[in-house]
Design a protein around this motif. Structure first.
Motif, PDB file in Angstrom:
ATOM      1  N   GLY A 163      -9.920  44.281  10.494  1.00  0.00           N
ATOM      2  CA  GLY A 163      -9.335  44.244  11.750  1.00  0.00           C
ATOM      3  C   GLY A 163      -8.437  45.634  12.379  1.00  0.00           C
ATOM      4  N   THR A 216     -16.652  41.914  10.728  1.00  0.00           N
ATOM      5  CA  THR A 216     -17.166  41.100   9.858  1.00  0.00           C
ATOM      6  C   THR A 216     -18.315  41.234   8.857  1.00  0.00           C
ATOM      7  OG1 THR A 216     -16.098  39.033  11.474  1.00  0.00           O
ATOM      8  CG2 THR A 216     -17.637  38.205   9.500  1.00  0.00           C
ATOM      9  N   ASP A 235     -12.386  43.852  14.729  1.00  0.00           N
ATOM     10  CA  ASP A 235     -13.029  42.809  14.039  1.00  0.00           C
ATOM     11  C   ASP A 235     -14.072  42.823  13.560  1.00  0.00           C
ATOM     12  OD1 ASP A 235     -10.497  41.754  14.475  1.00  0.00           O
ATOM     13  OD2 ASP A 235     -11.257  39.637  15.418  1.00  0.00           O
ATOM     14  N   THR A 269     -17.569  35.826   3.005  1.00  0.00           N
ATOM     15  CA  THR A 269     -17.422  36.534   4.287  1.00  0.00           C
ATOM     16  C   THR A 269     -15.995  37.061   4.106  1.00  0.00           C
ATOM     17  OG1 THR A 269     -18.765  34.812   5.382  1.00  0.00           O
ATOM     18  CG2 THR A 269     -17.154  36.084   6.930  1.00  0.00           C
ATOM     19  N   ASP A 270     -16.070  38.467   4.707  1.00  0.00           N
ATOM     20  CA  ASP A 270     -14.753  39.062   4.660  1.00  0.00           C
ATOM     21  C   ASP A 270     -14.735  39.980   6.002  1.00  0.00           C
ATOM     22  OD1 ASP A 270     -12.455  40.041   3.557  1.00  0.00           O
ATOM     23  OD2 ASP A 270     -13.361  40.900   1.812  1.00  0.00           O
ATOM     24  N   THR A 271     -13.327  40.013   6.514  1.00  0.00           N
ATOM     25  CA  THR A 271     -13.258  40.660   7.796  1.00  0.00           C
ATOM     26  C   THR A 271     -12.224  42.023   7.575  1.00  0.00           C
ATOM     27  OG1 THR A 271     -11.541  39.115   8.439  1.00  0.00           O
ATOM     28  CG2 THR A 271     -13.498  38.406   8.765  1.00  0.00           C
ATOM     29  N   PHE A 298     -19.403  43.829  14.486  1.00  0.00           N
ATOM     30  CA  PHE A 298     -17.947  44.125  14.871  1.00  0.00           C
ATOM     31  C   PHE A 298     -18.110  44.262  16.700  1.00  0.00           C
ATOM     32  CE2 PHE A 298     -20.467  47.998  13.613  1.00  0.00           C
ATOM     33  CZ  PHE A 298     -20.547  48.582  14.663  1.00  0.00           C
TER      34      PHE A 298
END
Ligand SMILES: [Ca+2]
Ligand SMILES: [Ca+2]
Length: 201
Positions: A27, A171, A169, A23-25, A89
């Motif tokens: 912002g 993801t 945000d 999992t990567d985010t 998002f």
């Protein structure tokens, strides 16, 4: 008994391996905006924008009015059939049941050397942003037909020139073996980001 146990353990290990994901985010807290834009959209980081988290978000504005502009937000590479990719998002939209609104969508791009390549629509969530401020849009794609790359799009649907939505945000959840590329991805030792390379096209 022992061989049965071994077989069960093997099945569990294989199943875990098949499900293992990353999992990567992202912002928009730095200078980078998008991996690319399709259509009449302009993506910027701008002071005074509504922000869901942190101090910055991505502003996406349509001008001139026409078509459905797409901001390329994340490119997931090294995929194979059966892989599942999920993305979400937040979208800022203060016009309920009216344009402008945002949507999450995606297309296949199987050419890792070209962020503008297009190998067909991958579909997406037909719902629009709620129009009550920040709302979350999400969707899940299953890879098929030998595709290896998926480009996540933030879309704007407008009625008036300069209509705008904001994204924040992002993801992405993808299998462990896949590569998740965000707008700040550094592709070479020269330290260039995709946006820097794109601007030199
Ligand atoms: Ca942010
Ligand atoms: Ca709206």
């Amino acid at each position: 008994m022992r061989s049965l146990f071994f077989f069960a353990s093997l099945l569990l290990a294989l199943s875990l391996a098949a499900q293992a994901s990353q999992t990567d985010t992202f912002g928009w807290e730095g200078p980078d905006t998008v991996l690319g834009v399709y259509g009449n959209g302009t993506a910027t980081i701008e002071d005074g924008s509504p922000v869901y988290n942190g101090t910055q978000s991505l502003k996406f504005e349509e001008s001139p009015l026409g078509g459905t502009p797409q901001a390329y937000l994340s490119w997931i590479q090294d995929l194979s059939d059966g892989d599942v990719v999920a993305a979400s998002f937040w979208v800022y939209d203060d016009t309920p049941s009216a344009n402008p609104s945002g949507r999450i969508w995606a297309h296949w791009n199987d050419d890792p050397s070209d962020p503008t390549a297009y190998n067909g629509s991958a579909g997406g969530n037909s719902e629009y942003s709620a129009g009550t401020g920040w709302s979350l849009l999400e969707w899940e794609w299953t890879v098929a037909d030998g595709h290896t790359g998926l480009m996540i799009e933030g879309r704007i649907y407008s009625s008036t020139e300069f209509d705008t939505v904001w994204f924040d945000d992002l993801t992405v959840v993808a299998p462990d073996g896949a590569t998740i590329i965000f707008p700040d991805y550094v592709v070479s030792l020269e330290g260039q980001s995709w946006s820097a390379i794109k601007s030199s096209f």
